[in-house]
Enzyme design. Structure first.
Site, PDB file in Angstrom:
ATOM      1  N   GLU A 451      86.572 126.473-148.724  1.00  0.00           N
ATOM      2  CA  GLU A 451      86.937 127.874-148.980  1.00  0.00           C
ATOM      3  C   GLU A 451      85.721 128.799-147.333  1.00  0.00           C
ATOM      4  O   GLU A 451      84.879 129.858-148.770  1.00  0.00           O
ATOM      5  CB  GLU A 451      87.283 129.035-149.431  1.00  0.00           C
ATOM      6  N   GLU A 517      96.112 122.707-150.500  1.00  0.00           N
ATOM      7  CA  GLU A 517      96.968 123.440-151.116  1.00  0.00           C
ATOM      8  C   GLU A 517      97.527 123.643-150.344  1.00  0.00           C
ATOM      9  O   GLU A 517      98.187 124.170-149.446  1.00  0.00           O
ATOM     10  CB  GLU A 517      96.070 124.168-151.600  1.00  0.00           C
TER      11      GLU A 517
END
Length: 1007
Positions: A451, A517
């Protein structure tokens, strides 16, 4: 010795100041004096400095003592702190849990690369040591801080030694030239925030301090500084070459052998090589490791050190367009794992090994080290137990990415982005991880972090990984910044719904696809995950994913009354924080299993087992192992009692299917039978005992028959002014015109004797304490009128007698209520009770849900019983909590629990404890007296010690009030818990309650 500070503390705010005088990153091998010492596992070249250090915590860099490293500085009045530990868990500063934003967000306005000036806790550590034995001629001494967050500066005997950032890989320094005979004084300054903290905005508790081992290492005059082990497996898997490169310091040579295979021989390019025919390959199914022993000799031929190195022969890469292990396509049944426990991120080999056993026992085959390199022990154990690892460098800049995504900031604010000043830090983190971890066969993919948007710097990091090694490179951020798609070899996304993954793969098939994820397991979640697993076996490019995540991040605390709790964001008075967003675990923070583990194990099982009354079909999802390696058992049970069992010899090859007749028959006696076929370990492994179940399938069959008719006398009905009574032998039921429902069920005697089994009025119920996911999609805001309908529906006005219907029927007498509900548009619910002469009450709940109403959380009936009725036994699905979209792992049986234990202890109390497919349930006291509930033919069932309102009002389990009642909620259905994510994703359509006409029927009676 004269104090020589040298170190300029202001440099911690320079992104380019990555390290100073730090030794180059190297492999994490250990070295020993001789083979005998190596066998003990205790090296005389190592000396631990773990233990108690003198400690002072300064609030910021201006208040930190500038001369504490001076040997003459008196630290006798300082506190003592344990090493390793976090200073925030040792009484200094405070723990802070933040998910997205930087820890200083809204507190100090600082430019990227700068550090907070007001609040930057700095730990000053001092300890003395004496060498176990003096250094020998040519030996050198280093100290390694295996984890110091976020940066560390080091002095020895007043002399500045060096500085290191990236606290998740070792900061190692040569101490030799500053060493003195006898006692030496080591000092370290650890900074909570450095410029590198801008690269460390992970979703975790923000800790600092020396949190991994501190070790002194002796290096002999001739020393293997770095090892590079590589295995090259032939295309047909029939042979392999083991290559070893040793970087020596000093004049000498190295030789190597592998037990059982032979000596490695020198090749012209400097490598030592061994050719192996018919190699025993490493895989999660068979994590075979070979023992490589390296001997280092000086120029005279004397052995200076012996290095044991375990080697797994395997081939991993992208072959024919898919990620493959030893030539076979891989599906990652993976999980993200923070290196976290109740002690914070202080690693414990024992706990890590226990985690490995849990993961293997629940059919997990892969781990992503979210979002930083773990302690070396993790990789050693992953090699040994057999887990595929995505090794992720210490990189996340979520706070900057959020500004771009949610506030419309320009792309050029991203870090590291395209900014040259961040390139040295990013490359350093990549190098420190790869060089340390490269020899572990479990590591199959390098990850550029998490991220952090995209940009040229991360592209360059990916190129460096490929230049240094041949493993694939992963990075998810190009999904959001596609300028440099070459940054990743794998299409990687987060929390994409399974249907959307399938749509994308119908158009884009250039790379293998994983979800790094998915299945955000926050609180009562993990619903609908089967959709992803099935897709992985339907489309070869989708190769599975990694659940978020392994265990809740929480810390042990006590409330003001001395009661223990597990704390999350805000519990330490910190700000900013992200509340209970740290509670996403398949396991709880104390490592007990949550009910989600039951589902995960089932979905990840390596065999699909389809059972019918006469045979079983088995499809193998194994890569290399036949089903014959497992014992296949068959059992037939009637209401939880096994009535027949047997064993089948199966031999289903990897990736193949086979069918086998069952060795037992379903009895002819009328009843319901559960046929279970399961596969079990034949022998104990390092992670489970012999007999451990790895896979199972179930089929339920009903054998018909005619039940004997039971004719009971019609009950007596007494219609009073405000109450209606229904009476029969041993039971008395009372309905209130004034208080809107059934208020008394007395069983076992006269109306003043026996036992009162109700502790309140029975009502329809449409609401439960919102789950984390329901809060995430604003369910309470959107659907709050169902709360009003549950609590404030009325069959009459205040103190106005209700119009109750009383109808004599063949089976008894029916008492009916019509509840007006405070909803928009207006609607109503009918609740009727058919009471027969034995005291059995059949409940029918009906309503029409008009268009325009928000989604209903549940369609249920709520009864309260006295708190002494605190035992529940049920015949239905279990043993653990299950919901319509999380019931694959539940199997039919008879189970029992204490009612207070039925509320799953999620960090933030919420709807929990449901069971699906319930045929009957009994809620009783210690003597077995109580109520029996029966489905028609099945129901969902909940028995808890608190009302939905009490549960919703508590922020932690310790805040639940004293128990006064047992709350029973039979239901037609509770909607699915969902779990694609926890910030908007709702259950799939098939897991929502239907609209239109609803009808729910169940019965209860005293026992």
């Amino acid at each position: 010795m004269t104090f020589d500070p040298v170190f300029d503390i202001d440099r911690i705010a320079d992104p380019r100041f990555v390290s100073e005088n730090r030794l180059p990153a190297h492999s994490d091998h250990r070295w020993f004096r001789d083979p005998d010492e190596a066998r003990t596992g205790v090296s005389s070249f190592e000396q631990s400095l773990n233990g108690h250090w003198a400690f002072h915590c300064a609030r910021n860099q201006r208040e930190a003592p500038s001369d504490f490293a001076d040997p003459g500085y008196d630290v006798s009045a300082w506190d003592m702190i344990r090493v390793p530990s976090h200073l925030q868990l040792e009484g200094y500063d405070r723990p802070q849990y933040v998910n997205v934003g930087y820890a200083w967000d809204g507190q100090e306005d600082i430019e990227p690369g700068r550090v907070p000036e007001r609040d930057n806790p700095i730990g000053c550590y001092v300890r003395t040591f004496r060498l176990d034995t003096p250094l020998q001629t040519g030996e050198r001494l280093s100290v390694s801080f295996h984890g110091a967050e976020s940066a560390v500066a080091v002095w020895l005997n007043g002399r500045y030694i060096g500085y290191s950032t990236d606290g998740f890989t070792p900061g190692e320094f040569d101490l030799t030239d500053a060493l003195v005979e006898g006692e030496n004084r080591l000092a370290a300054q650890v900074f909570t925030y450095s410029a590198g903290s801008w690269l460390e905005d992970q979703d975790f508790f923000r800790f600092s301090g020396i949190f991994r081992d501190v070790v002194l290492y002796r290096r002999p005059a001739v020393h293997a500084e770095h090892l590079r082990v590589r295995t090259v497996v032939a295309d047909d898997l029939a042979s392999a070459d083991i290559e070893l490169r040793v970087d020596l310091a000093g004049e000498g040579s190295a030789s190597a052998r592998i037990d059982g295979l032979g000596e490695l021989t020198a090749r012209g390019d400097g490598a030592l090589v061994l050719h192996v025919e018919d190699p025993h390959l490493w895989s999660p199914e068979d994590p075979h490791l070979h023992d490589l022993v390296i001997e280092v000799q000086d120029a005279g031929g004397a052995v200076t050190e012996v290095i044991p190195q375990r080697v797994g022969i395997r081939r991993f890469g992208i072959e024919n367009g898919v990620l493959s292990l030893n030539g076979a396509r891989v599906v990652f049944n993976g999980i993200n794992r923070h290196e976290f426990s109740l002690a914070g991120r202080v690693p414990s080999r024992e706990l890590t090994e226990a985690d490995m056993r849990v993961l293997k026992a629940h059919n997990v085959n892969a781990v992503r080290t979210s979002h930083y390199p773990n302690d070396s022990a993790f990789y050693e154990l992953a090699d040994e137990y057999g887990l595929l690892v995505i090794d992720e460098m210490n990189m996340e800049t979520h706070g900057r990415w959020t500004e771009i995504r949610q506030r419309g900031a320009a792309e050029d604010i991203s870090i590291p982005g395209d900014h040259d000043e961040w390139r040295p830090a990013a490359l350093d983190r990549a190098r420190s991880m790869l060089e340390r971890d490269r020899n572990h066969p479990s590591v199959v993919i390098w990850s550029c972090g998490n991220e952090s948007y995209g940009g040229a710097v991360l592209r360059d990091v990916a190129d460096w990984f490929r230049q240094a090694d041949d493993r694939p490179v992963h990075y998810e951020g190009v999904t959001w910044d596609p300028r440099y798609p070459e940054t990743t070899d794998i299409t990687s996304q987060m929390y994409t719904p399974a249907a959307a993954v399938e749509r994308q793969l119908s158009e884009h098939r250039d790379k293998p696809f994983i979800l790094c994820e998915y299945a955000h397991a926050m609180g009562n979640s993990f619903g609908g995950v089967a959709e992803y697993v099935e897709l992985a076996y339907r489309d070869e490019l989708f190769q599975g994913g990694f659940i978020w995540d392994f265990a809740d991040q929480a810390i042990r605390m006590r409330d003001r009354y001395g009661r223990e709790l597990l704390g999350y964001g805000g519990d330490n008075g910190e700000a900013p924080h992200d509340h209970d967003f740290s509670g996403n675990g398949i396991l709880f923070a104390d490592r007990t299993l949550s009910p989600k583990a039951q589902e995960m194990k089932k979905l990840f099982q390596p065999f699909v087992i389809e059972v019918s009354p006469a045979e079983v079909a088995i499809t193998s999802r194994m890569l290399f192992t036949s089903s014959s390696a497992f014992e296949t058992r068959v059992s037939i049970a009637r209401e939880g009692r096994v009535v027949a069992s047997g064993v089948i010899d199966t031999d289903v090859a990897p990736g193949e299917s086979g069918s086998y007749p069952l060795p037992v028959e379903v009895p002819r006696m009328p009843g319901e039978y559960a046929i279970v076929v399961s596969l079990h370990l034949r022998a104990a492994t390092s992670w489970a005992p012999a007999g451990h179940e790895v896979a199972w399938g179930e089929h339920v069959v009903a054998v018909g028959g005619t039940a004997p008719a039971v004719v009971a006398a019609r009950p007596q009905v007494v219609e009073g002014t405000l109450s209606i009574g229904v009476h029969g032998p041993g039971f008395h039921v009372l309905f209130s015109r004034l208080f809107n429902g059934l208020g008394s069920y007395r069983f076992g005697g006269s109306r003043t004797g026996g036992r009162e089994l109700l502790a309140g009025t029975v009502t329809p119920n449409f609401w439960h304490a919102p789950t984390s996911n329901e809060r995430g999609w604003n369910g309470p805001f959107d659907e709050g009128q169902w709360l009003l309908a549950s609590r404030y529906g009325r069959a009459s006005g205040y103190h106005e007698p209700a119009d109750i219907s009383v109808t004599q029927e063949q089976g008894g007498v029916r008492i009916g209520y019509r509840y007006e509900l405070p909803t928009t548009p207006a609607t109503h619910c009918e609740l009727s009770y058919l009471i027969d002469g034995s005291g059995r009450v059949e409940v029918t709940q009906r309503m029409h849900v008009p268009d325009g109403m928000p989604a209903m959380p549940e369609f249920a009936t709520m009864l309260a019983m006295p708190a002494d009725y605190d035992r529940v036994r049920w015949y239905g699905e279990g043993p653990e909590e299950c919901y319509v979209d999380r019931r694959a792992g539940a199997r039919l049986g008879v189970y029992d629990r204490r009612v207070p234990d039925m509320l799953t202890p999620y960090l933030n109390p919420q709807e929990a404890g449901n069971r699906t497919g319930v045929r009957w349930a009994e809620v009783t006291d210690a003597r077995g007296v109580g109520l029996r509930f029966e489905g028609d033919p099945t129901m969902e069932f909940s028995a808890l010690s608190w009302t939905p309102a009490e549960i919703e009002s508590a922020l932690h389990p310790n805040e639940l009030p004293p128990i006064h009642r047992t709350i029973v909620r039979p239901a037609l259905m509770r909607r699915g818990v969902a779990g694609d994510d926890s910030w908007g994703a709702r259950p799939l359509a098939e897991h929502l309650l239907p609209t239109g006409d609803l009808e729910f029927r169940f019965a209860f009676r005293g026992i």
